[in-house]
Scaffold this motif. Structure first.
Motif, PDB file in Angstrom:
ATOM      1  N   HIS A   9       0.822  -1.212   0.000  1.00 46.84           N
ATOM      2  CA  HIS A   9       0.000   0.000   0.000  1.00 46.84           C
ATOM      3  C   HIS A   9       0.857   1.264   0.000  1.00 46.84           C
ATOM      4  CE1 HIS A   9       0.778   1.155   4.200  1.00 46.84           C
ATOM      5  NE2 HIS A   9       0.658  -0.119   4.528  1.00 46.84           N
ATOM      6  N   GLY A  10       0.181   2.394  -0.173  1.00 43.11           N
ATOM      7  CA  GLY A  10       0.852   3.685  -0.198  1.00 43.11           C
ATOM      8  C   GLY A  10       0.733   4.423   1.123  1.00 43.11           C
ATOM      9  N   ARG A  11       0.821   5.742   1.059  1.00 43.09           N
ATOM     10  CA  ARG A  11       0.837   6.580   2.255  1.00 43.09           C
ATOM     11  C   ARG A  11      -0.584   6.853   2.765  1.00 43.09           C
ATOM     12  NH1 ARG A  11      -0.977  11.453   1.513  1.00 43.09           N
ATOM     13  NH2 ARG A  11      -0.124  12.050   3.557  1.00 43.09           N
ATOM     14  N   SER A  12      -0.638   7.475   3.927  1.00 43.15           N
ATOM     15  CA  SER A  12      -1.881   7.961   4.518  1.00 43.15           C
ATOM     16  C   SER A  12      -2.901   6.843   4.779  1.00 43.15           C
ATOM     17  CB  SER A  12      -2.519   9.044   3.623  1.00 43.15           C
ATOM     18  OG  SER A  12      -3.553   9.716   4.302  1.00 43.15           O
ATOM     19  N   GLN A  13      -2.407   5.693   5.223  1.00 39.14           N
ATOM     20  CA  GLN A  13      -3.286   4.582   5.566  1.00 39.14           C
ATOM     21  C   GLN A  13      -3.301   4.313   7.078  1.00 39.14           C
ATOM     22  OE1 GLN A  13      -5.133   3.048   2.969  1.00 39.14           O
ATOM     23  NE2 GLN A  13      -4.229   4.851   1.994  1.00 39.14           N
ATOM     24  N   GLN A  14      -2.620   5.155   7.859  1.00 38.31           N
ATOM     25  CA  GLN A  14      -2.492   4.904   9.287  1.00 38.31           C
ATOM     26  C   GLN A  14      -3.845   4.851   9.977  1.00 38.31           C
ATOM     27  OE1 GLN A  14      -1.118   7.508   7.702  1.00 38.31           O
ATOM     28  NE2 GLN A  14      -1.800   9.442   8.626  1.00 38.31           N
ATOM     29  N   PHE A  15      -3.928   3.933  10.941  1.00 47.32           N
ATOM     30  CA  PHE A  15      -5.105   3.714  11.790  1.00 47.32           C
ATOM     31  C   PHE A  15      -6.302   3.156  11.030  1.00 47.32           C
ATOM     32  CE2 PHE A  15      -2.993   7.601  13.700  1.00 47.32           C
ATOM     33  CZ  PHE A  15      -2.186   6.854  14.539  1.00 47.32           C
ATOM     34  N   LYS A  16      -6.114   2.764   9.807  1.00 48.27           N
ATOM     35  CA  LYS A  16      -7.188   2.103   9.061  1.00 48.27           C
ATOM     36  C   LYS A  16      -7.111   0.593   9.290  1.00 48.27           C
ATOM     37  CE  LYS A  16      -7.450   5.652   5.444  1.00 48.27           C
ATOM     38  NZ  LYS A  16      -7.377   5.948   3.996  1.00 48.27           N
ATOM     39  N   ASP A  17      -8.168  -0.098   8.954  1.00 50.52           N
ATOM     40  CA  ASP A  17      -8.236  -1.550   9.118  1.00 50.52           C
ATOM     41  C   ASP A  17      -7.553  -2.221   7.927  1.00 50.52           C
ATOM     42  OD1 ASP A  17      -8.862  -4.215   9.358  1.00 50.52           O
ATOM     43  OD2 ASP A  17     -11.013  -3.918   9.565  1.00 50.52           O
ATOM     44  N   PRO A  18      -6.420  -2.907   8.133  1.00 50.82           N
ATOM     45  CA  PRO A  18      -5.715  -3.537   6.998  1.00 50.82           C
ATOM     46  C   PRO A  18      -6.583  -4.526   6.230  1.00 50.82           C
ATOM     47  CG  PRO A  18      -4.342  -3.546   8.973  1.00 50.82           C
ATOM     48  CD  PRO A  18      -5.703  -3.109   9.406  1.00 50.82           C
ATOM     49  N   ALA A  50      -0.911 -11.603   0.654  1.00 49.50           N
ATOM     50  CA  ALA A  50      -0.141 -10.966   1.729  1.00 49.50           C
ATOM     51  C   ALA A  50      -0.351  -9.469   1.642  1.00 49.50           C
ATOM     52  CB  ALA A  50       1.339 -11.311   1.598  1.00 49.50           C
ATOM     53  N   PHE A  51      -0.680  -8.875   2.778  1.00 47.37           N
ATOM     54  CA  PHE A  51      -0.896  -7.433   2.819  1.00 47.37           C
ATOM     55  C   PHE A  51      -0.073  -6.841   3.957  1.00 47.37           C
ATOM     56  CE2 PHE A  51      -3.114  -3.449   3.688  1.00 47.37           C
ATOM     57  CZ  PHE A  51      -3.303  -2.949   2.411  1.00 47.37           C
ATOM     58  N   PRO A  52       1.225  -6.643   3.743  1.00 48.87           N
ATOM     59  CA  PRO A  52       2.053  -6.034   4.789  1.00 48.87           C
ATOM     60  C   PRO A  52       1.583  -4.618   5.089  1.00 48.87           C
ATOM     61  CG  PRO A  52       3.259  -6.187   2.698  1.00 48.87           C
ATOM     62  CD  PRO A  52       1.995  -6.948   2.518  1.00 48.87           C
ATOM     63  N   SER A 197       1.766  -2.877  -6.294  1.00 50.08           N
ATOM     64  CA  SER A 197       2.113  -1.776  -5.399  1.00 50.08           C
ATOM     65  C   SER A 197       1.480  -0.476  -5.882  1.00 50.08           C
ATOM     66  CB  SER A 197       3.638  -1.630  -5.310  1.00 50.08           C
ATOM     67  OG  SER A 197       4.224  -1.555  -6.607  1.00 50.08           O
ATOM     68  N   HIS A 198       1.291   0.444  -4.919  1.00 50.81           N
ATOM     69  CA  HIS A 198       0.583   1.685  -5.215  1.00 50.81           C
ATOM     70  C   HIS A 198       1.265   2.852  -4.528  1.00 50.81           C
ATOM     71  CE1 HIS A 198      -3.007   4.494  -4.316  1.00 50.81           C
ATOM     72  NE2 HIS A 198      -2.786   4.602  -5.606  1.00 50.81           N
ATOM     73  N   SER A 199       1.429   3.971  -5.248  1.00 54.61           N
ATOM     74  CA  SER A 199       1.874   5.219  -4.661  1.00 54.61           C
ATOM     75  C   SER A 199       3.242   5.055  -3.999  1.00 54.61           C
ATOM     76  CB  SER A 199       0.807   5.711  -3.673  1.00 54.61           C
ATOM     77  OG  SER A 199       1.016   7.047  -3.298  1.00 54.61           O
ATOM     78  N   LEU A 200       3.401   5.488  -2.750  1.00 52.20           N
ATOM     79  CA  LEU A 200       4.658   5.293  -2.028  1.00 52.20           C
ATOM     80  C   LEU A 200       5.033   3.821  -1.966  1.00 52.20           C
ATOM     81  CD1 LEU A 200       7.012   6.226  -0.227  1.00 52.20           C
ATOM     82  CD2 LEU A 200       5.427   6.237   1.707  1.00 52.20           C
ATOM     83  N   GLY A 201       4.038   2.938  -1.976  1.00 52.20           N
ATOM     84  CA  GLY A 201       4.308   1.497  -1.959  1.00 52.20           C
ATOM     85  C   GLY A 201       5.104   1.026  -3.155  1.00 52.20           C
ATOM     86  N   THR A 202       5.047   1.762  -4.277  1.00 50.65           N
ATOM     87  CA  THR A 202       5.853   1.367  -5.434  1.00 50.65           C
ATOM     88  C   THR A 202       7.333   1.626  -5.172  1.00 50.65           C
ATOM     89  OG1 THR A 202       5.728   3.520  -6.584  1.00 50.65           O
ATOM     90  CG2 THR A 202       3.926   1.963  -6.961  1.00 50.65           C
ATOM     91  N   VAL A 203       7.631   2.662  -4.375  1.00 55.20           N
ATOM     92  CA  VAL A 203       9.017   2.936  -4.001  1.00 55.20           C
ATOM     93  C   VAL A 203       9.508   1.857  -3.037  1.00 55.20           C
ATOM     94  CG1 VAL A 203      10.572   4.652  -2.995  1.00 55.20           C
ATOM     95  CG2 VAL A 203       8.572   5.396  -4.291  1.00 55.20           C
ATOM     96  N   VAL A 204       8.655   1.493  -2.083  1.00 56.89           N
ATOM     97  CA  VAL A 204       8.977   0.399  -1.159  1.00 56.89           C
ATOM     98  C   VAL A 204       9.223  -0.892  -1.936  1.00 56.89           C
ATOM     99  CG1 VAL A 204       8.132  -0.980   0.777  1.00 56.89           C
ATOM    100  CG2 VAL A 204       7.630   1.471   0.692  1.00 56.89           C
ATOM    101  N   ALA A 205       8.357  -1.174  -2.907  1.00 61.62           N
ATOM    102  CA  ALA A 205       8.497  -2.400  -3.698  1.00 61.62           C
ATOM    103  C   ALA A 205       9.772  -2.385  -4.528  1.00 61.62           C
ATOM    104  CB  ALA A 205       7.278  -2.579  -4.596  1.00 61.62           C
ATOM    105  N   CYS A 206      10.121  -1.224  -5.068  1.00 65.89           N
ATOM    106  CA  CYS A 206      11.353  -1.122  -5.850  1.00 65.89           C
ATOM    107  C   CYS A 206      12.568  -1.416  -4.962  1.00 65.89           C
ATOM    108  CB  CYS A 206      11.463   0.265  -6.469  1.00 65.89           C
ATOM    109  SG  CYS A 206      12.717   0.405  -7.754  1.00 65.89           S
ATOM    110  N   ASP A 207      12.562  -0.904  -3.741  1.00 67.74           N
ATOM    111  CA  ASP A 207      13.631  -1.225  -2.798  1.00 67.74           C
ATOM    112  C   ASP A 207      13.612  -2.709  -2.450  1.00 67.74           C
ATOM    113  OD1 ASP A 207      14.775   1.283  -2.591  1.00 67.74           O
ATOM    114  OD2 ASP A 207      13.567   1.892  -0.871  1.00 67.74           O
TER     115      ASP A 207
END
Length: 307
Positions: A9-18, A50-52, A197-207
């Motif tokens: 996932h990307g940014r701004s997901q804090q405190f949401k239900d995974p 899997a949804f880290p 991957s989406h948004s910031l998650g694409t940068v995480v995935a690239c790493d």
């Protein structure tokens, strides 16, 4: 061996239900599979997913940075220095925020999303304003660029600056801990994975794909609404890019998605990446809209079925 579907996932997901977020991603994918005339059940049902979830961790790291007395002492009093867009963020975060903003503005001008203002030159196929040629922008210029980008894209300045902050914090302060969370969620059995991957998650995935074992296991990598077209992101990756990543890679973007500025990605820079332009309507950055396009969903379904 069946593939595991890994969502990052990307940014701004804090405190949401995974679990709810994962269901929304799967619903978007199911919609796209139906449009692609594929049997949704045969593709999704029985597929391990899997949804880290790293959103709360990233939020906590950002919050701790804002109250770190050592970081506060490092703040500059000079308004022309690279202070961050957000008060109490460290100076290196501020430097990267401004580099990202400059790259976004240049890409927006090159695409016609934002009109060119002032004398400009073309550098390596990108338009650069004479007034913002420096890699670290003066404070007044930074605010001008942020306001102009917001005005012409109709995206609120606070949303843009929060996005810049989160990407900069990940790249400078949070990468190791975020990657640990993501890696821990991927089955260690050596089986194939389909990485979406989406948004910031694409940068995480690239790493993540800097890990040769995970790269070898990846049958398909999908990036949706990705900032990987920005030079400041590429230069600060775990393995600096752009570079040829040895996976089957599809990147999808909406020309109105401000996060995806810099698309289409160039094959001469990134190797065999496939660009898929879509129209997400009034929600250009929506992951559900991205996954709901048949040309995107079909590739994911085929990779899962053929693993």
């Amino acid at each position: 061996m069946n593939a595991t579907l890994v969502f990052v996932h990307g940014r701004s997901q804090q405190f949401k239900d995974p679990d709810e977020i994962k269901r929304n991603w799967l619903a978007g994918l199911a919609s796209g599979l139906v449009k692609a005339d594929l049997e949704t059940g045969s593709v999704v049902d029985g597929t391990a997913v899997a949804f880290p979830f790293y959103a709360n961790l990233l939020y906590g790291i950002t919050k701790d940075l804002a109250r770190d007395p050592l970081e506060l002492e490092s703040m500059t009093d000079n308004l022309d220095d690279a202070a961050p867009l957000h008060p109490y963020m460290p100076q290196d975060v501020g430097v990267l925020e401004r580099q990202l903003l400059q790259d976004m503005r240049g890409s927006a001008e090159a695409s016609g999303m934002v009109p060119i203002e002032g004398p400009a030159t073309v550098v390596a196929g990108r338009i650069e304003l004479e007034s913002v040629r420096q890699r670290v922008l003066a404070w007044g210029v930074t605010r001008h660029v942020l306001a102009a980008l917001s005005r012409h894209t109709r995206v609120d300045q606070e949303i843009i600056s929060a996005y810049l902050r989160d990407v900069a914090v990940y790249l400078t302060k949070a990468r190791g801990r975020v990657l640990d969370v993501v890696k821990a969620a991927i089955p260690p059995d050596g089986g194939p994975i389909v990485l979406v991957s989406h948004s910031l998650g694409t940068v995480v995935a690239c790493d993540l794909l800097a890990d040769e074992n995970l790269c070898r296991r990846t049958k398909l990598w999908v990036t949706a609404g990705s900032p990987l077209g920005l030079e400041a992101v590429c230069k600060n990756l775990e393995t600096p890019g752009p570079r040829n990543i040895d996976v089957d890679w599809l990147t999808t973007y909406d020309v109105s998605d401000i996060v995806a500025l810099g698309h289409p990605l160039q094959k001469r820079d990134w190797g065999g990446v496939e660009n898929v332009q879509v129209d997400n309507g009034d929600e250009p950055h929506s992951i559900e809209r991205y996954l709901g396009h048949p040309e995107v969903a079909q590739r994911i379904g085929a990779a899962l079925a053929g693993a």
